[in-house]
Design a protein around this motif. Sequence first.
Motif, PDB file in Angstrom:
ATOM      1  N   ARG A   1      44.211  59.967  39.912  1.00 56.23           N
ATOM      2  CA  ARG A   1      43.768  60.490  41.011  1.00 56.23           C
ATOM      3  C   ARG A   1      44.844  61.762  41.504  1.00 56.23           C
ATOM      4  NH1 ARG A   1      40.844  57.651  45.747  1.00 56.23           N
ATOM      5  NH2 ARG A   1      39.860  59.881  46.039  1.00 56.23           N
ATOM      6  N   LEU A   2      45.941  61.504  41.362  1.00 51.59           N
ATOM      7  CA  LEU A   2      46.956  62.617  41.449  1.00 51.59           C
ATOM      8  C   LEU A   2      46.954  63.605  40.517  1.00 51.59           C
ATOM      9  CD1 LEU A   2      49.989  60.473  42.721  1.00 51.59           C
ATOM     10  CD2 LEU A   2      48.683  61.741  44.094  1.00 51.59           C
ATOM     11  N   LYS A   3      46.605  63.194  39.291  1.00 50.13           N
ATOM     12  CA  LYS A   3      46.837  64.196  38.180  1.00 50.13           C
ATOM     13  C   LYS A   3      45.180  65.211  38.472  1.00 50.13           C
ATOM     14  CE  LYS A   3      49.018  62.169  34.351  1.00 50.13           C
ATOM     15  NZ  LYS A   3      48.895  61.458  32.924  1.00 50.13           N
ATOM     16  N   GLN A   4      44.216  64.327  39.072  1.00 51.32           N
ATOM     17  CA  GLN A   4      43.010  65.129  39.374  1.00 51.32           C
ATOM     18  C   GLN A   4      43.051  66.044  40.293  1.00 51.32           C
ATOM     19  OE1 GLN A   4      39.522  64.682  37.749  1.00 51.32           O
ATOM     20  NE2 GLN A   4      41.194  64.293  36.152  1.00 51.32           N
ATOM     21  N   THR A   5      43.901  65.709  41.297  1.00 59.73           N
ATOM     22  CA  THR A   5      44.220  66.533  42.512  1.00 59.73           C
ATOM     23  C   THR A   5      45.116  67.941  42.249  1.00 59.73           C
ATOM     24  OG1 THR A   5      44.290  64.460  43.907  1.00 59.73           O
ATOM     25  CG2 THR A   5      45.176  66.423  44.906  1.00 59.73           C
ATOM     26  N   ALA A   6      45.976  67.566  41.297  1.00 60.47           N
ATOM     27  CA  ALA A   6      47.062  68.667  40.734  1.00 60.47           C
ATOM     28  C   ALA A   6      46.006  69.699  40.263  1.00 60.47           C
ATOM     29  CB  ALA A   6      47.873  68.023  39.950  1.00 60.47           C
ATOM     30  N   ALA A   7      45.027  68.989  39.211  1.00 53.81           N
ATOM     31  CA  ALA A   7      44.112  70.066  38.364  1.00 53.81           C
ATOM     32  C   ALA A   7      43.141  70.592  39.389  1.00 53.81           C
ATOM     33  CB  ALA A   7      43.470  69.261  37.542  1.00 53.81           C
ATOM     34  N   LEU A   8      42.876  70.100  40.487  1.00 49.70           N
ATOM     35  CA  LEU A   8      41.853  70.789  41.239  1.00 49.70           C
ATOM     36  C   LEU A   8      42.608  71.928  42.152  1.00 49.70           C
ATOM     37  CD1 LEU A   8      39.469  71.018  43.031  1.00 49.70           C
ATOM     38  CD2 LEU A   8      40.321  69.375  44.582  1.00 49.70           C
ATOM     39  N   LYS A   9      43.874  71.537  42.608  1.00 53.61           N
ATOM     40  CA  LYS A   9      44.858  72.659  43.155  1.00 53.61           C
ATOM     41  C   LYS A   9      45.011  74.171  42.182  1.00 53.61           C
ATOM     42  CE  LYS A   9      47.549  69.848  46.276  1.00 53.61           C
ATOM     43  NZ  LYS A   9      48.937  69.431  46.776  1.00 53.61           N
ATOM     44  N   GLU A  10      45.159  73.670  40.769  1.00 51.70           N
ATOM     45  CA  GLU A  10      45.435  74.680  39.846  1.00 51.70           C
ATOM     46  C   GLU A  10      44.191  75.378  39.577  1.00 51.70           C
ATOM     47  OE1 GLU A  10      47.111  77.117  37.524  1.00 51.70           O
ATOM     48  OE2 GLU A  10      48.101  75.673  38.530  1.00 51.70           O
ATOM     49  N   ALA A  11      43.090  74.693  39.739  1.00 53.00           N
ATOM     50  CA  ALA A  11      41.694  75.375  39.468  1.00 53.00           C
ATOM     51  C   ALA A  11      41.351  76.196  40.670  1.00 53.00           C
ATOM     52  CB  ALA A  11      40.538  74.398  39.610  1.00 53.00           C
ATOM     53  N   ARG A  12      41.796  75.780  41.945  1.00 56.62           N
ATOM     54  CA  ARG A  12      41.604  76.673  43.216  1.00 56.62           C
ATOM     55  C   ARG A  12      42.538  77.938  43.257  1.00 56.62           C
ATOM     56  NH1 ARG A  12      39.801  72.107  47.766  1.00 56.62           N
ATOM     57  NH2 ARG A  12      37.489  72.034  46.727  1.00 56.62           N
ATOM     58  N   ILE A  13      43.521  77.867  42.707  1.00 53.98           N
ATOM     59  CA  ILE A  13      44.354  78.748  42.477  1.00 53.98           C
ATOM     60  C   ILE A  13      43.724  79.921  41.649  1.00 53.98           C
ATOM     61  CG2 ILE A  13      46.499  79.755  41.716  1.00 53.98           C
ATOM     62  CD1 ILE A  13      48.006  77.070  42.425  1.00 53.98           C
ATOM     63  N   ASP A  14      43.243  79.430  40.606  1.00 57.01           N
ATOM     64  CA  ASP A  14      42.498  80.334  39.575  1.00 57.01           C
ATOM     65  C   ASP A  14      41.426  81.068  39.974  1.00 57.01           C
ATOM     66  OD1 ASP A  14      42.694  81.761  37.320  1.00 57.01           O
ATOM     67  OD2 ASP A  14      41.839  80.070  35.837  1.00 57.01           O
ATOM     68  N   VAL A  15      40.612  80.192  40.526  1.00 57.94           N
ATOM     69  CA  VAL A  15      39.329  80.514  41.052  1.00 57.94           C
ATOM     70  C   VAL A  15      38.547  81.329  40.176  1.00 57.94           C
ATOM     71  CG1 VAL A  15      37.976  81.490  43.185  1.00 57.94           C
ATOM     72  CG2 VAL A  15      40.278  80.492  43.450  1.00 57.94           C
ATOM     73  N   ALA A  16      38.244  80.929  38.895  1.00 60.71           N
ATOM     74  CA  ALA A  16      37.537  81.594  37.916  1.00 60.71           C
ATOM     75  C   ALA A  16      36.742  80.903  37.107  1.00 60.71           C
ATOM     76  CB  ALA A  16      38.698  82.278  36.838  1.00 60.71           C
ATOM     77  N   SER A  17      36.126  79.628  37.666  1.00 60.34           N
ATOM     78  CA  SER A  17      35.256  78.679  36.851  1.00 60.34           C
ATOM     79  C   SER A  17      33.929  79.246  36.910  1.00 60.34           C
ATOM     80  CB  SER A  17      35.551  77.349  37.631  1.00 60.34           C
ATOM     81  OG  SER A  17      34.869  77.381  38.808  1.00 60.34           O
ATOM     82  N   PRO A  18      32.907  78.638  36.483  1.00 59.09           N
ATOM     83  CA  PRO A  18      31.478  78.933  36.302  1.00 59.09           C
ATOM     84  C   PRO A  18      31.036  78.814  37.737  1.00 59.09           C
ATOM     85  CG  PRO A  18      31.940  77.445  34.365  1.00 59.09           C
ATOM     86  CD  PRO A  18      33.167  77.475  35.064  1.00 59.09           C
ATOM     87  N   ILE A  19      31.344  77.785  38.587  1.00 61.03           N
ATOM     88  CA  ILE A  19      31.073  77.535  39.837  1.00 61.03           C
ATOM     89  C   ILE A  19      31.617  78.842  40.656  1.00 61.03           C
ATOM     90  CG2 ILE A  19      31.506  76.279  42.194  1.00 61.03           C
ATOM     91  CD1 ILE A  19      31.601  73.666  40.138  1.00 61.03           C
ATOM     92  N   ASP A  20      32.746  79.314  40.563  1.00 60.19           N
ATOM     93  CA  ASP A  20      33.422  80.222  41.341  1.00 60.19           C
ATOM     94  C   ASP A  20      32.639  81.533  40.976  1.00 60.19           C
ATOM     95  OD1 ASP A  20      35.412  78.948  42.636  1.00 60.19           O
ATOM     96  OD2 ASP A  20      36.718  79.035  40.619  1.00 60.19           O
ATOM     97  N   ASN A  21      32.267  81.905  39.771  1.00 68.38           N
ATOM     98  CA  ASN A  21      31.377  82.832  39.174  1.00 68.38           C
ATOM     99  C   ASN A  21      30.005  82.962  39.878  1.00 68.38           C
ATOM    100  OD1 ASN A  21      32.840  84.858  37.329  1.00 68.38           O
ATOM    101  ND2 ASN A  21      33.407  82.939  36.330  1.00 68.38           N
ATOM    102  N   LEU A  22      29.541  81.945  40.072  1.00 70.72           N
ATOM    103  CA  LEU A  22      28.321  81.745  40.246  1.00 70.72           C
ATOM    104  C   LEU A  22      27.992  82.045  42.116  1.00 70.72           C
ATOM    105  CD1 LEU A  22      25.148  80.966  39.962  1.00 70.72           C
ATOM    106  CD2 LEU A  22      26.041  78.517  40.612  1.00 70.72           C
ATOM    107  N   THR A  23      29.168  81.607  42.884  1.00 66.78           N
ATOM    108  CA  THR A  23      29.248  81.901  44.075  1.00 66.78           C
ATOM    109  C   THR A  23      29.615  83.321  44.391  1.00 66.78           C
ATOM    110  OG1 THR A  23      31.725  81.285  44.199  1.00 66.78           O
ATOM    111  CG2 THR A  23      30.093  79.410  44.966  1.00 66.78           C
ATOM    112  N   LEU A  24      30.344  83.889  43.655  1.00 63.19           N
ATOM    113  CA  LEU A  24      30.596  85.290  43.692  1.00 63.19           C
ATOM    114  C   LEU A  24      29.391  86.106  43.523  1.00 63.19           C
ATOM    115  CD1 LEU A  24      32.448  87.813  43.751  1.00 63.19           C
ATOM    116  CD2 LEU A  24      32.813  87.445  41.350  1.00 63.19           C
ATOM    117  N   LYS A  25      28.526  85.839  42.594  1.00 56.31           N
ATOM    118  CA  LYS A  25      27.373  86.509  42.203  1.00 56.31           C
ATOM    119  C   LYS A  25      26.312  86.056  43.464  1.00 56.31           C
ATOM    120  CE  LYS A  25      27.862  86.671  37.296  1.00 56.31           C
ATOM    121  NZ  LYS A  25      27.165  86.298  35.899  1.00 56.31           N
ATOM    122  N   PHE A  26      26.328  85.163  43.867  1.00 55.94           N
ATOM    123  CA  PHE A  26      25.410  84.735  44.985  1.00 55.94           C
ATOM    124  C   PHE A  26      25.664  85.606  46.178  1.00 55.94           C
ATOM    125  CE2 PHE A  26      24.524  82.413  48.781  1.00 55.94           C
ATOM    126  CZ  PHE A  26      23.203  82.164  48.754  1.00 55.94           C
TER     127      PHE A  26
END
Length: 551
Positions: free
Chosen positions: A157-182
């Motif tokens: 779970r700590l590894k998943q948390t670290a990955a989530l933090k990194e993903a939120r720094i990057d903010v370039a996932s398909p979900i982020d692109n979708l919310t940007l367009k929305f």
Amino acid sequence: MSTQTTGASGKTRGRVLMLVDNSVHGDSRVQKEARSAAAAGWDVTLIGCSPDGERHSWAIGQAEVLLLPTPRQRRRRHDFRSAPLRRPFAYNPVSPIAKFKKQRVKSAWANISSRRTLWRYEVKLGERSRLSYRFRDLAQLPRRVATSIWAGVVKFRLKQTAALKEARIDVASPIDNLTLKFWSAVGGNRAWRRLEPSLWDWDIAWADILDKMRPDLIHANDFRMLGVGARAKMRAALKGHEIQLVWDAHEFLPGLNQRTKSIRWLPGNILHEREHVRFADAIVTVSENLGELLINEHKLAEAPAVVLNAPSFDPGLDEGGEPVADLRAMCGIDAATPLMVFCGGVAPVRGVDTVVEGLPDLPEVHLALVSLPPGQKSTPFIDDLMVKARELGVADRVHVFPYVPHWQVTQFLAPADMAVTPLVHLPNHEIAMSNKFFEYSHAKLPLLTSDVRTMAEMVTRTGQGEVFKAKDPKDFVRAVRKVLEDPARYKAVYETPGMLEQWTWEAQAEILDEVYTKLLPAVPRPQAPAPVVPKPAGEALPDAASIGTSA
């Protein structure tokens, strides 16, 4: 609060607030704007961001500088939420629960280890038999297995948390692109409120102070301050006070690289600029090419006034008098050794690596980089550059120095043989006429520029230097050798009548004053006193009251 400057009628020409999203130190353009506007009779306060959370003030000429605490939103709303779809097993990244769980696991293992240690110690003292120790140790096996499984779950779970933090720094996932367009589709220009809410930070920190100062004109530097000025203008209008808004566009925002990893940063700032540009009563910018881009981007009815980033010909009295360091002595070289200078921040997009890569083919040439920010001994980019210099065997010919005050730059660089502007191809580089270009020119240095459009065209037209292909060390070496063949030919260009005079801040200040005067024409500019001409011997000089004035 401000130093009052008066026109010929005894009144100030108007209260001007200049806004900038930095600490003013190191921003020569806003410093020169404040000084020259105050000298022209405007009551000027330059407001910027405090670097340490404390309020600071000082004077630049007759202008007041005020740095205000400006807390920033470093996190976004979704940073405080869990991510059941993206990382369902992650702990909430801003909650202390992850650290708590990690410590609990360590505590459990410490408890098990301590028990085993105690039992072995009791065996050593003869208080317990070895057989008793083994039975107790075996009985604890389920606890060890359970703790091991629990520790594995927590580690996962700590590894998943670290990955989530990194993903939120990057903010370039398909979900982020979708919310940007929305949000862009739903909100239009107003969507910046969702995409880049940190743009509210300056309003939160400054709005009350701006409103209390009741300016007649706000000079908003760059894209962030445009919105701050526009909203101050609207608040004042609702209270019956009219504010004229001047937007000083330093860059073409759609042409910028992302300044953060978030894909929301650039679209959010672009939408913010588009929403507020209509409130600007006048626009000034740094080059004609940037002005053309702004006309097309915002469908402007009138071309922006161009105020170049030119150096001041005559720095203020409070900025003079300090001795200027000897650049060649600092490099440890004599007058006969070819010296090339680069002045400004070192970053990959500045192309300085191209210069260093060319030095092995220029064994006699030294390079001075005037690139260190105040108080710093180096930067990551400079470190990388020096590693490359050592690998190429040229580190002894690369010299790194701190910035000097903007009013000393020209004198400090003048002992060099040539200056270099090796920018890579980016939209804003193509349209730039940087302040360093003009400082190099006033130092009367042959100028080597990469083939970025605007500066390359200028150098080609004037003949003050040579153009080389960006990111091409071989072509750079060719250009350097050509200048070294006949440096006097390039320096002679600067003797062209009127050439350097048009590239002074004094000339640009006149343009800026015309913009202000057009918006606030009520109080005329104060007239400068005419020079006193000594009378022939035996004649009395007139007293001050009788001396005439001239425009």
